[in-house]
Design an enzyme around this catalytic site. Structure first.
Site, mmCIF file in Angstrom:
data_model
loop_
_atom_site.group_PDB
_atom_site.id
_atom_site.type_symbol
_atom_site.label_atom_id
_atom_site.label_comp_id
_atom_site.label_asym_id
_atom_site.label_seq_id
_atom_site.Cartn_x
_atom_site.Cartn_y
_atom_site.Cartn_z
ATOM 1 N N GLU A 93 37.609 63.689 10.616
ATOM 2 C CA GLU A 93 36.962 63.042 9.634
ATOM 3 C C GLU A 93 36.097 62.130 10.049
ATOM 4 O O GLU A 93 36.549 61.084 10.694
ATOM 5 C CB GLU A 93 37.921 62.342 8.541
ATOM 6 N N CYS A 94 34.864 62.078 9.643
ATOM 7 C CA CYS A 94 33.937 61.085 9.909
ATOM 8 C C CYS A 94 33.852 60.833 11.385
ATOM 9 O O CYS A 94 33.087 61.380 12.125
ATOM 10 C CB CYS A 94 34.215 59.644 9.167
#
Length: 458
Positions: free
Chosen positions: A340-341
């Site tokens: 994530e990210c």
């Protein structure tokens, strides 16, 4: 099982920038110093404030976000996080009544607001007022906040950044006019400002000894200038739901315990405590490692790369070439990887010109544009996390961007409708890899964690 409800106070403000984090963190630390065990919470998706809360409380800071997990899970998650504590301190988000802005039509709602969470908990609100620029007219501001929503109880105010004894006297008179008690008066002290960067405060895990010193200073400040006995007496909660149980959420797990490596350290600080709890409940042997200096844990069958600030550590991440090679090999072997990210950036070919893992053939750069907001997303295909068509609530929060929204061999991870129309495709899925900018809260999709651990077993 049903837990007795831990009493709580909700620290809110008329607007962002009023000093909620200083007051909430200091209150947590001051109450702990005074002998209370304190459960710290943050309304909304923010990862950074809970790090400071955790330092002050000596236990993990947790989030209460009705958008990401659903309103019906707030009370059970609260009971889970507050179990065994004497009192809970819940820091709000933005202004008291500020909630989600609908992505499709830009309409505002109360969903995700501090007021909504305070109502679910049945807890009183302590309003932090930035006293700079306020005088007698503060009475009108407080009257508005006290009467705007009858379901929200303003239990008192803390006057923050007060300039002088005369200023305090005028403000106290304004509070008396509307019958709202003053719980504390905090003087203007610029030296308590915690260093920040482009997405807010520098995470406590990165700020190190300076973060500990800042928390100690906040705790001392609030202990000196806020009536802790009155705050403890004010704290209440009407929560009666059963406590959230990660083992119930993910169901029975098999005897085998696959090793799930979870990135941590200064570059990967954005995560929710419930994520690891769900992984363990699903049968994983979770081993946290620091990609700045460590190799992949021995026997790793799966990898979790959470959010953080990799752009601040790109040189050191690129220098750990052994780990980069191990991550590439893990991905090539089809192992489940949830990124994530920051995790997405780590899997990219490069970040600000520094070589990353090269699992996904895109390049990333830090920029000035902030991408921020909730997203109502749908999974575009089957993956190690989700079945195609699964709908989730997520959150974006980054200033980096990719040179391409597609990469050879990868399908999109998510689709949603942005406010200006059309359809947005985001993220990358191939084999076991699921990588995107979108942050999700595992307690909102616990079946995705069970699916991920099952993929690790396989």
């Amino acid at each position: 099982m049903v837990s007795s409800s831990t009493p709580a106070v909700v620290i809110a403000a008329p607007a962002s920038g009023s000093g909620k984090t200083t007051v909430a963190t200091g209150l947590i630390g001051a109450l702990r110093r005074a002998g209370s065990s304190v459960a710290p919470f943050k309304v909304g998706p923010d990862y950074i404030d809970p790090g400071y809360h955790g330092l002050a409380a000596g236990r993990p800071g947790r989030n209460l976000d009705t958008v990401l997990v659903g309103a019906d899970r707030i009370a059970p998650l609260y009971n889970h996080g507050a179990a065994g504590c004497d009192v809970a301190v819940v820091e709000g988000v933005m202004g008291l009544f500020d909630g989600k802005i609908d992505e499709a039509n830009s309409q505002a709602s109360a969903e995700g607001s501090t007021a909504q969470v305070a109502g679910i908990l049945g807890a009183p609100v302590v309003l932090v007022i930035d006293a700079r620029g306020h005088s007698q007219s503060l009475a009108a501001v407080l009257h508005g906040f006290a009467t705007y929503d009858a379901s929200v109880r303003i239990g008192g105010v803390i006057l923050n950044r007060v300039g002088s004894a005369r200023h305090e006297q005028v403000l106290r008179h304004a509070c008396d006019k509307v019958g709202i008690p003053v719980l504390g008066v905090v003087p203007r002290l610029a030296e308590l400002e915690v260093p920040s960067r482009h997405l807010g405060l520098i995470p406590a895990a990165e700020h190190g000894a300076a973060a500990v010193a800042a928390v100690d200073a906040m705790s001392e400040l609030i202990a000196t200038h806020v009536d802790l006995d009155v705050v403890r007496t004010l704290a209440t909660s009407t929560v009666s739901e059963a406590s959230w149980d990660p083992a119930v959420e993910v169901g029975d797990h098999r005897a085998s315990r696959p090793v799930v490596a979870m990135a941590g350290g200064p570059a990967f600080t954005f995560g929710y405590a419930e994520h690891r709890e769900l992984l363990v409940a699903a049968g994983a042997d979770v081993q946290v490692f620091d990609p700045l200096k460590d190799e992949l844990p021995s026997g790793a069958a799966a990898l979790v790369l959470p959010g953080g600030f990799p752009e601040e550590h790109a040189v050191d991440l690129a220098s750990n070439t052994v780990l980069l090679q191990q991550v590439r090999a893990l991905a090539d072997g089809g192992a489940p990887i949830h990124a994530e990210c920051a995790g997405l950036l780590y899997l990219a070919r490069s970040l600000d010109g520094h070589e990353m893992a090269g699992v996904i053939g895109v390049d990333a750069r830090f920029g000035k544009k902030l991408t921020l907001g909730y997203r109502a997303a749908v999974a575009l295909g089957d993956s190690s996390l989700l079945e195609a068509g699964t709908r989730v609530a997520g959150h974006e929060f980054h200033r980096t961007s990719l040179d391409s929204e597609s990469a050879d061999g990868y399908a999109g991870a998510w689709g949603w409708r942005p406010w200006d129309g059309g359809t947005k495709r985001e993220g990358f899925v191939r084999g076991g890899v699921h990588a995107s900018y979108l942050h999700t809260h595992p307690a909102g999709q616990p079946t995705s964690i069970a699916r991920f651990v099952d993929a690790a077993r396989a």
